[in-house]
Scaffold this motif. Structure first.
Motif, PDB file in Angstrom:
ATOM      1  N   GLU A  34       0.854  -1.186   0.000  1.00  0.00           N
ATOM      2  CA  GLU A  34       0.000   0.000   0.000  1.00  0.00           C
ATOM      3  C   GLU A  34       0.891   1.237   0.000  1.00  0.00           C
ATOM      4  N   PRO A  35       0.338   2.414  -0.245  1.00  0.00           N
ATOM      5  CA  PRO A  35       1.155   3.640  -0.187  1.00  0.00           C
ATOM      6  C   PRO A  35       1.827   3.775   1.182  1.00  0.00           C
ATOM      7  N   VAL A  36       3.088   4.218   1.171  1.00  0.00           N
ATOM      8  CA  VAL A  36       3.875   4.256   2.407  1.00  0.00           C
ATOM      9  C   VAL A  36       4.500   5.637   2.620  1.00  0.00           C
ATOM     10  N   PRO A  37       4.776   5.979   3.896  1.00  0.00           N
ATOM     11  CA  PRO A  37       5.415   7.265   4.192  1.00  0.00           C
ATOM     12  C   PRO A  37       6.925   7.205   3.942  1.00  0.00           C
ATOM     13  N   VAL A  38       7.551   8.369   3.893  1.00  0.00           N
ATOM     14  CA  VAL A  38       8.990   8.482   3.667  1.00  0.00           C
ATOM     15  C   VAL A  38       9.765   7.688   4.720  1.00  0.00           C
ATOM     16  N   ALA A  39       9.349   7.767   5.971  1.00  0.00           N
ATOM     17  CA  ALA A  39      10.067   7.068   7.045  1.00  0.00           C
ATOM     18  C   ALA A  39      10.125   5.561   6.784  1.00  0.00           C
ATOM     19  N   TRP A  40       9.070   4.981   6.229  1.00  0.00           N
ATOM     20  CA  TRP A  40       9.038   3.553   5.910  1.00  0.00           C
ATOM     21  C   TRP A  40      10.075   3.239   4.840  1.00  0.00           C
ATOM     22  N   VAL A  41      10.129   4.087   3.809  1.00  0.00           N
ATOM     23  CA  VAL A  41      11.100   3.903   2.722  1.00  0.00           C
ATOM     24  C   VAL A  41      12.515   4.000   3.295  1.00  0.00           C
ATOM     25  N   ARG A  42      12.769   5.029   4.082  1.00  0.00           N
ATOM     26  CA  ARG A  42      14.098   5.250   4.671  1.00  0.00           C
ATOM     27  C   ARG A  42      14.517   4.054   5.521  1.00  0.00           C
ATOM     28  N   GLU A  43      13.608   3.539   6.322  1.00  0.00           N
ATOM     29  CA  GLU A  43      13.908   2.388   7.177  1.00  0.00           C
ATOM     30  C   GLU A  43      14.276   1.161   6.341  1.00  0.00           C
ATOM     31  N   ARG A  44      13.527   0.908   5.264  1.00  0.00           N
ATOM     32  CA  ARG A  44      13.793  -0.255   4.399  1.00  0.00           C
ATOM     33  C   ARG A  44      15.120  -0.121   3.657  1.00  0.00           C
ATOM     34  N   LEU A  45      15.596   1.115   3.498  1.00  0.00           N
ATOM     35  CA  LEU A  45      16.894   1.346   2.846  1.00  0.00           C
ATOM     36  C   LEU A  45      18.050   1.232   3.832  1.00  0.00           C
ATOM     37  N   GLY A  46      17.758   0.926   5.071  1.00  0.00           N
ATOM     38  CA  GLY A  46      18.791   0.742   6.075  1.00  0.00           C
ATOM     39  C   GLY A  46      18.923   1.876   7.065  1.00  0.00           C
ATOM     40  N   ALA A  48      20.364   4.713   6.890  1.00  0.00           N
ATOM     41  CA  ALA A  48      21.582   5.534   6.853  1.00  0.00           C
ATOM     42  C   ALA A  48      21.395   6.838   6.077  1.00  0.00           C
ATOM     43  N   LEU A  49      20.469   6.860   5.147  1.00  0.00           N
ATOM     44  CA  LEU A  49      20.248   8.077   4.361  1.00  0.00           C
ATOM     45  C   LEU A  49      19.470   9.105   5.177  1.00  0.00           C
ATOM     46  N   ALA A  50      19.776  10.358   4.943  1.00  0.00           N
ATOM     47  CA  ALA A  50      19.024  11.433   5.596  1.00  0.00           C
ATOM     48  C   ALA A  50      17.580  11.417   5.092  1.00  0.00           C
ATOM     49  N   TYR A  51      16.667  11.765   5.966  1.00  0.00           N
ATOM     50  CA  TYR A  51      15.249  11.841   5.619  1.00  0.00           C
ATOM     51  C   TYR A  51      15.051  12.736   4.393  1.00  0.00           C
ATOM     52  N   THR A  52      15.764  13.872   4.373  1.00  0.00           N
ATOM     53  CA  THR A  52      15.623  14.812   3.254  1.00  0.00           C
ATOM     54  C   THR A  52      16.152  14.223   1.951  1.00  0.00           C
ATOM     55  N   THR A  53      17.158  13.364   2.026  1.00  0.00           N
ATOM     56  CA  THR A  53      17.676  12.705   0.826  1.00  0.00           C
ATOM     57  C   THR A  53      16.615  11.794   0.233  1.00  0.00           C
ATOM     58  N   VAL A  54      15.927  11.051   1.080  1.00  0.00           N
ATOM     59  CA  VAL A  54      14.873  10.152   0.610  1.00  0.00           C
ATOM     60  C   VAL A  54      13.742  10.959  -0.020  1.00  0.00           C
ATOM     61  N   ILE A  55      13.370  12.065   0.597  1.00  0.00           N
ATOM     62  CA  ILE A  55      12.333  12.932   0.022  1.00  0.00           C
ATOM     63  C   ILE A  55      12.783  13.458  -1.341  1.00  0.00           C
ATOM     64  N   THR A  56      14.030  13.866  -1.446  1.00  0.00           N
ATOM     65  CA  THR A  56      14.550  14.379  -2.727  1.00  0.00           C
ATOM     66  C   THR A  56      14.465  13.310  -3.805  1.00  0.00           C
ATOM     67  N   ILE A  57      14.870  12.092  -3.498  1.00  0.00           N
ATOM     68  CA  ILE A  57      14.821  11.001  -4.482  1.00  0.00           C
ATOM     69  C   ILE A  57      13.375  10.717  -4.878  1.00  0.00           C
ATOM     70  N   LEU A  58      12.474  10.668  -3.898  1.00  0.00           N
ATOM     71  CA  LEU A  58      11.055  10.434  -4.200  1.00  0.00           C
ATOM     72  C   LEU A  58      10.492  11.545  -5.086  1.00  0.00           C
ATOM     73  N   THR A  59      10.864  12.782  -4.801  1.00  0.00           N
ATOM     74  CA  THR A  59      10.391  13.920  -5.594  1.00  0.00           C
ATOM     75  C   THR A  59      10.896  13.830  -7.026  1.00  0.00           C
ATOM     76  N   ARG A  60      12.159  13.438  -7.192  1.00  0.00           N
ATOM     77  CA  ARG A  60      12.704  13.263  -8.540  1.00  0.00           C
ATOM     78  C   ARG A  60      11.985  12.142  -9.280  1.00  0.00           C
ATOM     79  N   LEU A  61      11.733  11.040  -8.582  1.00  0.00           N
ATOM     80  CA  LEU A  61      11.021   9.923  -9.205  1.00  0.00           C
ATOM     81  C   LEU A  61       9.600  10.328  -9.590  1.00  0.00           C
ATOM     82  N   ARG A  62       8.982  11.170  -8.773  1.00  0.00           N
ATOM     83  CA  ARG A  62       7.635  11.666  -9.103  1.00  0.00           C
ATOM     84  C   ARG A  62       7.667  12.523 -10.359  1.00  0.00           C
TER      85      ARG A  62
END
Length: 134
Positions: A34-46, A48-62
């Motif tokens: 189901e749709p997931v929040p940024v924190a869920w994505v960040r956690e699954r990536l380990g 180590a990435l900054a929360y803002t980095t994950v948001i930036t990548i998601l925004t680019r993918l969007r």
């Protein structure tokens, strides 16, 4: 024993390219049921990435049309709408769209294909033409 550079410093961790991070984020999103929040994505990536980095990548993918987001309170939940092959195709389309002489770019691309890749491309084009007609 740890590998050290000539000056004795610890080697820095390998820096991932933007495309590699995008592919990892997309793979993680595709695992979600189901749709997931940024924190869920960040956690699954380990984590180590900054929360803002994950948001930036998601925004680019969007922006590339690979993910969608929906409002959830004051934040968003994210969903993958493309797989890695789709993301690669989006990148290829972006490169092609940026060139003035599309014919030359496509001709150069096709001449660089192996015989097997050329055969596959011909099959895909024939299938797409059949679907368009029918």
């Amino acid at each position: 024993m740890t590998d050290r550079s000539e000056d004795g410093a610890e080697p820095s961790p390998r820096r991932r390219g933007q495309g590699e991070l995008e592919a990892q984020v997309l793979a993680v999103l595709r695992e979600a049921s189901e749709p997931v929040p940024v924190a869920w994505v960040r956690e699954r990536l380990g984590g180590a990435l900054a929360y803002t980095t994950v948001i930036t990548i998601l925004t680019r993918l969007r922006a590339k049309g690979a993910v969608e987001r929906e409002r959830a309170g004051r934040s968003f939940r994210w969903t993958a709408v493309a797989d890695e092959a789709g993301l690669a195709a989006l990148r290829m389309r972006k490169v092609l769209d940026a060139e003035a002489d599309r014919h030359a770019v496509l001709a150069s691309f096709v001449t660089g294909l192996s015989p097997n890749e050329e055969r596959l491309l011909r099959e895909l084009l024939a299938k797409a033409a059949e679907e368009e007609e029918g």
